[in-house]
Design an enzyme around this catalytic site. Structure first.
Site, mmCIF file in Angstrom:
data_model
loop_
_atom_site.group_PDB
_atom_site.id
_atom_site.type_symbol
_atom_site.label_atom_id
_atom_site.label_comp_id
_atom_site.label_asym_id
_atom_site.label_seq_id
_atom_site.Cartn_x
_atom_site.Cartn_y
_atom_site.Cartn_z
ATOM 1 N N CYS A 79 0.844 -1.194 0.000
ATOM 2 C CA CYS A 79 0.000 0.000 0.000
ATOM 3 C C CYS A 79 0.887 1.255 0.000
ATOM 4 C CB CYS A 79 -0.985 -0.039 1.171
ATOM 5 S SG CYS A 79 -2.344 1.160 0.973
ATOM 6 N N HIS A 182 -3.920 -4.400 -0.004
ATOM 7 C CA HIS A 182 -3.549 -5.020 1.267
ATOM 8 C C HIS A 182 -3.674 -6.538 1.142
ATOM 9 C CE1 HIS A 182 -3.145 -1.485 3.878
ATOM 10 N NE2 HIS A 182 -4.086 -0.943 3.119
ATOM 11 N N GLU A 184 -2.811 -8.749 3.173
ATOM 12 C CA GLU A 184 -3.179 -9.318 4.470
ATOM 13 C C GLU A 184 -4.683 -9.221 4.724
ATOM 14 O OE1 GLU A 184 -2.567 -4.941 5.356
ATOM 15 O OE2 GLU A 184 -1.762 -6.435 3.975
#
Length: 202
Positions: A79, A182, A184
């Site tokens: 990001c 992102h 994750e």
């Protein structure tokens, strides 16, 4: 071991937990020696470009980041961490980025869509890489950003995403890589990308 670089401005815990779910050892650290000893490094980031670069400067971590990137070991910006890899950003005029990948960060144009670009969007792979191994054409990822990267060299672009206009959502130059989204927070597709990155450190 993967070092998750802590410069007091990143989304650290969620990245750490994502690697833990994969059974990959990862350490959140702001210690240059620990970063230098790692097999791979991740530069996360949330917030604004100028503030992030200022935080890296104040923490004294920029030399350690540059040295790691120059070592040829896998390095991943996530990001805002991806945006920091570039030469500079319209979000912080006059503030230098890390200049690890040639290019600039531009404000997403007003195309009648909500800014920031927030939510799920597709990735269109344009180049093979170990980072994108096994990534299907309909891969989706979770984005939160108002600025997007524009790589100077097409050979550095791994994937493109459309949000009113196309932008470079995955990049790689040597062992330095970046993802605008992102991973994750991107479910199984994001886990695949993190697993691929971890495999590159072995």
């Amino acid at each position: 071991m993967i070092a998750i670089i802590d410069y007091q401005a990143g989304n650290l815990r969620s990245v750490e937990l994502a690697f833990a779910r994969l059974g990959v050892p990862a350490l959140v650290t702001g210690d240059p020696a620990a970063i230098a000893a790692a097999d791979g490094a991740v530069l996360p980031g949330v917030g604004a470009f100028a503030e992030a670069m200022g935080a890296m400067n104040r923490s004294g971590l920029i030399p350690a980041i540059r040295a790691f990137a120059a070592s040829g070991r896998p390095f991943l910006g996530i990001c805002l961490g991806m945006q920091a890899l570039f030469d500079g950003s319209e979000e912080g005029t006059g503030v230098a980025g890390l200049s690890l990948i040639p290019g600039r960060v531009r404000r997403l144009p007003d195309c009648g869509l909500k800014i920031p670009h927030m939510g799920w969007n597709s990735l269109r792979p344009v180049k093979d890489s170990p980072l994108t191994a096994g990534m299907p054409a309909d891969t989706y990822a979770y984005f939160v950003h108002s600025f997007a990267c524009e790589a100077e060299r097409e050979e550095d672009v791994l994937a493109v995403t459309e949000y009113g206009v196309p932008f470079h959502s995955m990049v790689q130059r040597g062992a330095v890589m970046g993802v605008q989204f992102h991973p994750e927070k991107s479910g199984a597709d994001g886990q695949r990308i993190l697993r691929n990155f971890a495999a590159m450190t072995e």
